[in-house]
Design an enzyme around this catalytic site. Structure first.
Site, short mmCIF file in Angstrom:
data_model
loop_
_atom_site.label_atom_id
_atom_site.label_comp_id
_atom_site.label_asym_id
_atom_site.label_seq_id
_atom_site.Cartn_x
_atom_site.Cartn_y
_atom_site.Cartn_z
NE ARG A 73 4.17 14.20 -9.55
CZ ARG A 73 4.89 15.10 -9.53
NH1 ARG A 73 5.43 15.74 -8.48
NH2 ARG A 73 5.69 15.50 -10.48
CD1 TRP A 130 -2.03 -2.05 0.25
CD2 TRP A 130 -3.21 -0.93 2.30
NE1 TRP A 130 -3.39 -2.66 0.83
CE2 TRP A 130 -4.00 -2.08 1.91
CE3 TRP A 130 -3.38 -0.51 3.46
CZ2 TRP A 130 -4.98 -2.60 2.28
CZ3 TRP A 130 -4.54 -0.53 4.04
CH2 TRP A 130 -5.34 -1.77 3.55
CD GLU A 180 8.18 18.20 -7.36
OE1 GLU A 180 9.59 18.50 -7.05
OE2 GLU A 180 8.21 17.56 -8.43
CD GLN A 235 10.09 5.70 -3.16
OE1 GLN A 235 9.20 5.26 -2.10
NE2 GLN A 235 11.19 6.25 -2.88
CD GLU A 289 3.46 -0.90 2.95
OE1 GLU A 289 4.65 -0.49 2.59
OE2 GLU A 289 2.83 -1.91 2.32
CG MET A 324 5.75 4.22 8.53
SD MET A 324 4.62 3.37 9.88
CE MET A 324 5.83 3.33 11.12
#
Length: 497
Positions: free
Chosen positions: A168, A164, A276, A185, A227, A219
């Protein structure tokens, strides 16, 4: 009080004076974004928009869902309410609770049969994302951003990891979106596993979820950690999920709006620029990003879209990303055996500073020979972790300093950090390209220098600290208590916490 959906959260905030109903029609083109930005900067209640001058009725928008409040002693009231914590919780309280929950066993979500978001369902060619009130948030944005506060659900092909996250997403047309999918990521890692099989990644985007979920999405947990289970451990209850209609995923059942489809890493479209979290919008900053193809759109009647307008502090990037980041780093430092009292990302520094406080006896407890060596050990842990990948500057100070009090932190940094001695510098460290001050070459290489500022006493002082000449530190406890108790008797107005 458990707030298990966005509507319960809004009603709770309304009772606390933290919601401003906006009935006057507002333009999605810039006006709505400007209102939300002004709410952040004046610490006004979260605006709930119910009518739009340039879009049909049928949806609502909640702005600034986890911004700061201005009630004395309760600036984090929306954050605390989101996390089912006491409303007067401080930054210390929240970071400590989040860090402590990382040692608890996971509580996995439970799957329920249906959810309110399925009151309205469109599938396939009938999907039209332009039916949603998608705003143009900043003057200069490259498009309209649908996802600024939603939960992206993705799962590895072998089913071993369900991630999770939050990132954007910009609207392209009625059935396509694009957005940040960074290789480092977790959503990028999951997408790469699907691409290696020659397949697009199934995804779900849950918008308007129960208020704690965006905090776990922000987090920076390690890879392969679910998550949903970690949030269950923090809340001490399982989250509710529901099966999607067109992809093999379960999404938060609390969603106001649920979007399903597949992410294609091999199909690109221009995305951005966008204002941002560092507080800037770089003109001409459009980049090629992967495309999300949408196969289903479901939503509640009179659905509510939450909207964050990123920019200068303080907004949700700084609360719902900064606070969990500090909590994970605090946990990592303690696991590494370093004596630390707390960690904090000062809101005003826009995730460019992390403050670590340590007890007076840190030398004895760490075995470090001096302040510089100790700071280097802190930097190695912070900069070597996922949570610290974004942070370029760490400030280490004794724990007589409250890092959540920016005025006190500025005073301590100015008076305790020697300009030439004791700091630990790190060259060619991996860095997020979103850091505001990076040169173009550093953005491309995703590498820069980082530093740990030594705000500890000079090594020659040992454990000695001068007495702080302040009300709280400069007088005996009984005098502090007597003056506090008699303050109004002296003729002064009451002083908030």
């Amino acid at each position: 009080m458990s707030l298990t959906d966005l509507r319960a959260y809004i009603e709770h905030l309304r009772g606390l004076g933290e919601i401003q109903d906006v009935a006057a029609p507002v333009a999605l083109d810039l006006e709505l974004g400007a209102i939300v930005r002004r709410c952040y900067e004046t610490r006004s209640p979260a605006p709930l928009f119910t009518a739009f001058s340039d879009h049909p009725a049928g949806f609502r928008i909640l702005g600034a869902p986890a911004g700061l409040g201005r009630q004395p002693g309760r600036q984090l009231i929306r954050v605390a309410a989101s996390l089912d914590m006491p409303l007067d919780s401080t930054g210390h309280d929240i970071v400590s609770a989040l860090a402590g929950s990382l040692d608890l066993p996971a509580i996995d979500p439970v799957i329920v049969d249906t959810a309110p978001c399925f009151e309205n369902v469109t599938i396939g060619d009938a999907v039209d994302l332009t039916r949603l009130p998608v705003p143009l948030l900043h003057c200069g944005d490259g498009g309209r951003y649908l996802n600024t506060w939603g939960c992206i659900v993705a799962r590895t092909p072998d089913g071993s990891w369900t991630n999770w996250s939050i990132a954007r997403m910009m609207l392209l047309d009625g059935r396509r979106m694009t957005g940040l999918v960074a290789a480092e990521q977790h959503v990028g890692m999951v997408a790469r596993r699907w691409a290696d099989l020659g397949k697009p990644m199934p995804f779900a985007l849950a918008l308007g979820v129960e208020p704690s979920i965006p905090f776990i999405c922000g987090m920076p947990l390690p890879a392969q950690v679910n998550e949903a289970g970690r949030l269950g451990a923090f809340l001490q209850r399982p989250l509710r999920t529901v099966r999607c209609r067109t992809v093999d995923l379960e999404a938060p059942a609390s969603a106001e709006i649920l979007i399903e489809g597949h992410l294609h890493l091999d199909e690109m479209a221009e995305e951005g620029p966008m204002g941002e979290f560092a507080g800037y919008l770089w003109s001409g900053g459009a980049m090629k990003r992967p495309v999300y193809h949408v196969s289903a759109l479901s939503h509640r009647n009179d659905a509510i879209l939450p909207v964050v307008v990123a920019g200068e502090p303080v907004e949700e990037n700084h609360t719902a990303w900064g606070i969990p980041t500090a909590a994970v780093i605090l946990h990592d430092l303690r696991v590494a055996g370093l004596p630390v009292t707390t960690a904090w990302c000062p809101f005003e520094a826009a995730l460019h500073w992390l403050v670590v406080t340590v007890p007076r006896d840190w030398r004895r407890r760490s075995g470090a020979e001096g302040g510089q060596q100790f700071c280097r050990r802190i930097g190695e842990v912070v900069f070597g972790s996922k949570a610290g990948a974004l942070i370029p500057k760490v400030i280490v100070v004794p724990d007589d300093v409250d890092p959540t009090d920016t005025k006190e932190l500025v005073w301590a940094f100015a008076t305790r950090c020697h300009p030439l001695e004791g700091h630990a510098t790190f060259e060619h460290i991996a860095a997020a390209p979103l850091l505001a001050y990076l040169r173009t070459s550093e953005k491309i290489s995703a590498s820069t220098g980082k530093i740990v500022y030594n705000g500890l006493p000079p090594d020659e002082w040992g454990e000695m600290l001068p007495i702080r000449a302040s009300f709280r530190h400069g007088y005996p406890a009984e005098i502090v208590a007597r003056v506090t108790d008699r303050w109004q008797e002296y003729g002064f107005d009451p002083v908030g916490p």
